[in-house]
Design a protein around this motif. Structure first.
Motif, short mmCIF file in Angstrom:
data_model
loop_
_atom_site.label_atom_id
_atom_site.label_comp_id
_atom_site.label_asym_id
_atom_site.label_seq_id
_atom_site.Cartn_x
_atom_site.Cartn_y
_atom_site.Cartn_z
N GLU A 34 0.82 15.21 4.52
CA GLU A 34 1.59 15.99 5.43
C GLU A 34 0.73 17.17 5.83
N SER A 35 -0.06 17.88 4.91
CA SER A 35 -0.68 19.00 5.27
C SER A 35 -1.88 18.81 6.11
N GLY A 36 -2.58 17.75 5.85
CA GLY A 36 -3.79 17.06 6.70
C GLY A 36 -3.46 16.96 8.39
N LEU A 37 -2.15 16.17 8.08
CA LEU A 37 -1.67 15.75 9.44
C LEU A 37 -1.22 17.00 10.47
N ALA A 38 -0.84 18.03 9.75
CA ALA A 38 -0.34 19.31 10.37
C ALA A 38 -1.54 20.06 10.92
N ASN A 39 -2.56 19.88 9.99
CA ASN A 39 -3.89 20.54 10.50
C ASN A 39 -4.34 19.69 11.84
N LEU A 40 -4.14 18.44 11.86
CA LEU A 40 -4.73 17.80 12.91
C LEU A 40 -3.94 17.98 14.22
N ARG A 41 -2.45 17.98 13.94
CA ARG A 41 -1.56 18.38 15.04
C ARG A 41 -1.80 19.49 15.69
N GLU A 42 -2.07 20.70 15.03
CA GLU A 42 -2.55 21.84 15.23
C GLU A 42 -3.88 21.98 16.23
N PHE A 99 -6.39 9.23 5.97
CA PHE A 99 -5.73 8.37 5.16
C PHE A 99 -6.52 7.84 4.19
N LYS A 100 -7.90 7.69 4.66
CA LYS A 100 -8.82 6.96 3.58
C LYS A 100 -9.06 7.62 2.24
N GLU A 101 -8.32 9.00 2.38
CA GLU A 101 -8.52 9.87 0.66
C GLU A 101 -7.48 8.97 0.05
N GLU A 102 -6.69 8.33 0.39
CA GLU A 102 -5.47 7.79 -0.41
C GLU A 102 -5.38 6.14 -0.55
N VAL A 103 -6.18 5.42 0.48
CA VAL A 103 -6.14 4.31 0.83
C VAL A 103 -7.21 3.63 1.22
N SER A 104 -7.74 2.51 0.95
CA SER A 104 -8.99 1.85 1.38
C SER A 104 -8.90 1.32 3.00
N ARG A 123 4.13 3.59 3.62
CA ARG A 123 4.19 4.52 4.61
C ARG A 123 4.78 5.91 4.18
N ASP A 124 5.63 6.00 3.69
CA ASP A 124 6.60 7.16 3.46
C ASP A 124 5.82 8.01 2.15
N ARG A 125 5.33 7.30 1.49
CA ARG A 125 4.54 8.05 0.39
C ARG A 125 3.19 8.72 1.04
N LEU A 126 2.44 7.84 1.69
CA LEU A 126 1.31 8.47 2.39
C LEU A 126 1.54 9.51 3.35
N LEU A 127 2.49 9.48 4.11
CA LEU A 127 2.86 10.44 4.89
C LEU A 127 3.05 11.74 4.22
N ALA A 128 3.98 11.66 2.99
CA ALA A 128 4.19 12.95 2.24
C ALA A 128 3.20 13.63 1.74
N ARG A 129 2.08 12.54 1.03
CA ARG A 129 0.97 13.08 0.35
C ARG A 129 0.05 13.87 1.64
#
Length: 287
Positions: A208-216, A173-178, A200-206
């Motif tokens: 998405e790929s990183g979160l998918a990697n963490l879930r994997e 998240f810190k890639e997008e927000v402090s 929240r919706d904006r950040l989750l969309a941006r």
């Protein structure tokens, strides 16, 4: 230092004395301000009742470690003596940067403590104290964490299984927000309300790929989206400072002034502000 126990709140007429703990803050009901209690040793002082009245805090020169109680000439990590600061898991670098957790390397300072505190659900949240920020906290620390930061709004976004996992998500998240609060801006009371759900919706969309990697990496169910409503907080402030001047017991042991407000862990006086959490363990006389 005496154990911090709940006792009857008092509105001190005569001075009270004890070692400071961080301010106890309870959220107000809808539309009401948070309730603040000063804790000095075994004493409790209702600070909301002191608004608009003179308040004095004088450091006696003594400091007691909040963990072991021994006297210390200097406080480390907000209230610890140096030996405790070096040996306790709660003072390790990974508490501030959970992604650096080294439990699985077998080098945790206190493995049993880590199992109790770090291997339990943590929440990744968005908050607005001086602008949008991301943060993490144990589920059990909601809403205390937000009140300690002086947030006027907060929104849980994701829940994870451990503190380390929350650290990896926060780094993303810190890639997008402090992850920082501008404490001076927070104390000036100029924070504009924002649509946290939209952020929240904006950040989750941006992300998405990183979160998918963490879930994997950790498992599909290890990082769970939350569908919770934003919460808002009001603080007991009669007047915000136009210019923020900070008091420091180490430089000037006597702090006096009219109490104008309470926000985060700060007392707002007409003479300046003081972060009481910074001086945890300091013995003071309050009058």
């Amino acid at each position: 230092m005496p154990d911090v126990t709940d006792t009857t709140l008092i509105d001190a007429v005569t001075p009270l004395q004890g070692c400071l703990a961080k301010l106890a803050i309870a959220p107000g009901a809808a539309g009401e301000v948070a309730r603040y209690t000063l804790r000095a040793g075994e004493h409790r002082l209702d600070l909301n009742a002191r608004l608009g009245r003179p308040l004095a805090l004088e450091w006696t020169g003594a400091i007691a470690c909040t963990h072991c109680g021994r006297a210390t000439r200097k406080s480390f990590g907000q209230g610890y003596c140096y030996p405790c600061f070096k040996k306790l898991a709660q003072c390790d670098t990974c508490i501030m940067k959970p992604e650096l957790c080294h439990y699985f390397e077998g080098t945790c300072r206190e493995p049993e403590w880590g199992e109790r505190h770090c291997f339990q659900p943590h929440v990744v949240y968005l908050a607005n104290a001086s602008g949008l920020k991301v943060g993490i906290t144990r589920r059990t620390q909601i809403p205390t964490r937000w009140l300690d930061q002086g947030a006027v709004q907060a929104l849980p976004v994701l829940e994870v299984d451990s503190r380390q996992q929350s650290g990896f998500v926060e780094v993303l998240f810190k890639e997008e927000v402090s992850d920082r609060t501008n404490w001076r801006a927070m104390l000036k009371g100029e924070t504009e309300r924002m649509d946290l759900a939209a952020e929240r919706d904006r950040l989750l969309a941006r992300l998405e790929s990183g979160l998918a990697n963490l879930r994997e990496r950790f498992g599909a169910d290890a990082i769970r989206p939350l569908d919770e409503a934003p919460v808002a907080f009001e603080y007991p402030v009669l007047e915000f400072p136009a210019k923020v001047v900070s008091h420091n017991f180490d430089k000037h042991p006597l702090v006096t002034g009219t109490l104008l407000g309470l926000k985060g862990q700060y007392l707002i006086l007409d003479s300046g502000v003081i972060n009481l959490r910074k001086f945890t363990g300091y013995e003071v006389v309050v009058s």
